[in-house]
Scaffold this motif. Structure first.
Motif, PDB file in Angstrom:
ATOM      1  N   LEU A  10       0.798  -1.231   0.000  1.00  0.00           N
ATOM      2  CA  LEU A  10       0.000   0.000   0.000  1.00  0.00           C
ATOM      3  C   LEU A  10       0.832   1.283   0.000  1.00  0.00           C
ATOM      4  O   LEU A  10       0.298   2.353  -0.283  1.00  0.00           O
ATOM      5  CB  LEU A  10      -0.945   0.004   1.204  1.00  0.00           C
ATOM      6  N   ARG A  11       2.117   1.194   0.314  1.00  0.00           N
ATOM      7  CA  ARG A  11       2.964   2.380   0.446  1.00  0.00           C
ATOM      8  C   ARG A  11       2.860   3.350  -0.736  1.00  0.00           C
ATOM      9  O   ARG A  11       2.708   4.553  -0.542  1.00  0.00           O
ATOM     10  CB  ARG A  11       4.421   1.978   0.682  1.00  0.00           C
ATOM     11  N   ALA A  34      14.173   2.645   4.113  1.00  0.00           N
ATOM     12  CA  ALA A  34      13.116   2.903   3.137  1.00  0.00           C
ATOM     13  C   ALA A  34      13.681   3.742   2.003  1.00  0.00           C
ATOM     14  O   ALA A  34      14.608   4.525   2.196  1.00  0.00           O
ATOM     15  CB  ALA A  34      11.961   3.640   3.798  1.00  0.00           C
ATOM     16  N   GLU A  35      13.103   3.567   0.841  1.00  0.00           N
ATOM     17  CA  GLU A  35      13.444   4.416  -0.288  1.00  0.00           C
ATOM     18  C   GLU A  35      12.405   5.524  -0.338  1.00  0.00           C
ATOM     19  O   GLU A  35      11.199   5.253  -0.424  1.00  0.00           O
ATOM     20  CB  GLU A  35      13.446   3.628  -1.587  1.00  0.00           C
ATOM     21  N   VAL A  36      12.870   6.756  -0.238  1.00  0.00           N
ATOM     22  CA  VAL A  36      11.995   7.924  -0.231  1.00  0.00           C
ATOM     23  C   VAL A  36      12.414   8.819  -1.385  1.00  0.00           C
ATOM     24  O   VAL A  36      13.507   9.385  -1.368  1.00  0.00           O
ATOM     25  CB  VAL A  36      12.086   8.668   1.124  1.00  0.00           C
ATOM     26  N   PHE A  37      11.577   8.880  -2.401  1.00  0.00           N
ATOM     27  CA  PHE A  37      11.860   9.678  -3.594  1.00  0.00           C
ATOM     28  C   PHE A  37      13.184   9.291  -4.243  1.00  0.00           C
ATOM     29  O   PHE A  37      13.928  10.138  -4.741  1.00  0.00           O
ATOM     30  CB  PHE A  37      11.828  11.184  -3.278  1.00  0.00           C
ATOM     31  N   LEU A  45      10.941   4.007  13.701  1.00  0.00           N
ATOM     32  CA  LEU A  45       9.490   3.882  13.751  1.00  0.00           C
ATOM     33  C   LEU A  45       8.893   4.285  15.090  1.00  0.00           C
ATOM     34  O   LEU A  45       7.669   4.413  15.209  1.00  0.00           O
ATOM     35  CB  LEU A  45       9.063   2.461  13.390  1.00  0.00           C
ATOM     36  N   ALA A  46       9.714   4.520  16.095  1.00  0.00           N
ATOM     37  CA  ALA A  46       9.209   5.011  17.382  1.00  0.00           C
ATOM     38  C   ALA A  46       8.814   6.480  17.286  1.00  0.00           C
ATOM     39  O   ALA A  46       8.068   6.987  18.118  1.00  0.00           O
ATOM     40  CB  ALA A  46      10.253   4.812  18.478  1.00  0.00           C
ATOM     41  N   TRP A  54       7.562   6.100   6.511  1.00  0.00           N
ATOM     42  CA  TRP A  54       7.785   4.695   6.165  1.00  0.00           C
ATOM     43  C   TRP A  54       6.524   4.074   5.581  1.00  0.00           C
ATOM     44  O   TRP A  54       6.585   3.268   4.652  1.00  0.00           O
ATOM     45  CB  TRP A  54       8.258   3.934   7.403  1.00  0.00           C
ATOM     46  N   MET A  55       5.360   4.453   6.101  1.00  0.00           N
ATOM     47  CA  MET A  55       4.099   3.917   5.599  1.00  0.00           C
ATOM     48  C   MET A  55       3.664   4.579   4.289  1.00  0.00           C
ATOM     49  O   MET A  55       2.711   4.143   3.656  1.00  0.00           O
ATOM     50  CB  MET A  55       2.987   4.101   6.643  1.00  0.00           C
ATOM     51  N   GLY A  56       4.343   5.644   3.879  1.00  0.00           N
ATOM     52  CA  GLY A  56       3.945   6.364   2.674  1.00  0.00           C
ATOM     53  C   GLY A  56       2.717   7.217   2.890  1.00  0.00           C
ATOM     54  O   GLY A  56       1.943   7.462   1.959  1.00  0.00           O
TER      55      GLY A  56
END
Length: 100
Positions: A10-11, A34-37, A45-46, A54-56
């Motif tokens: 779903l990201r 994570a790959e971001v752009f 994640l805390a 991370w979840m997009g």
């Protein structure tokens, strides 16, 4: 892990209620790459913002606004970067001929 597989699927999709849906299955601790752009980021994640990235599901309207406004070759100035989400977004849009 099945929960993370659901998030991986779903990201890339943006839809109303995504954050609320995924918040129930996303881990709330640990680090993930994570790959971001197109850039690799290590996310904690805390921390809520990093978990949402991370979840997009981080600031979809603002992301669309920046994408629509910036063009290749432009200069983009980001102030208050946090972990660099908008820096990476800007770099991915302005490209090698632009500046961030």
């Amino acid at each position: 892990m099945i929960r993370e597989a659901v998030i991986d699927v779903l990201r890339p999709y943006h839809f109303r209620g995504k954050l609320k849906l995924l918040a129930g299955v996303a881990p709330s601790a640990g680090e993930r790459d994570a790959e971001v752009f197109g850039y690799r980021m290590r996310l904690d994640l805390a921390e809520a913002i990093q978990r949402w990235i991370w979840m997009g599901a981080f600031e979809p309207q603002e992301t669309a606004l920046v994408r629509g406004w910036l063009k290749p070759g432009m200069t983009f100035v980001e102030v208050g970067a946090n972990i660099g989400y908008f820096r990476e977004l800007g770099a991915s849009v302005v490209g090698a001929g632009g500046r961030v």
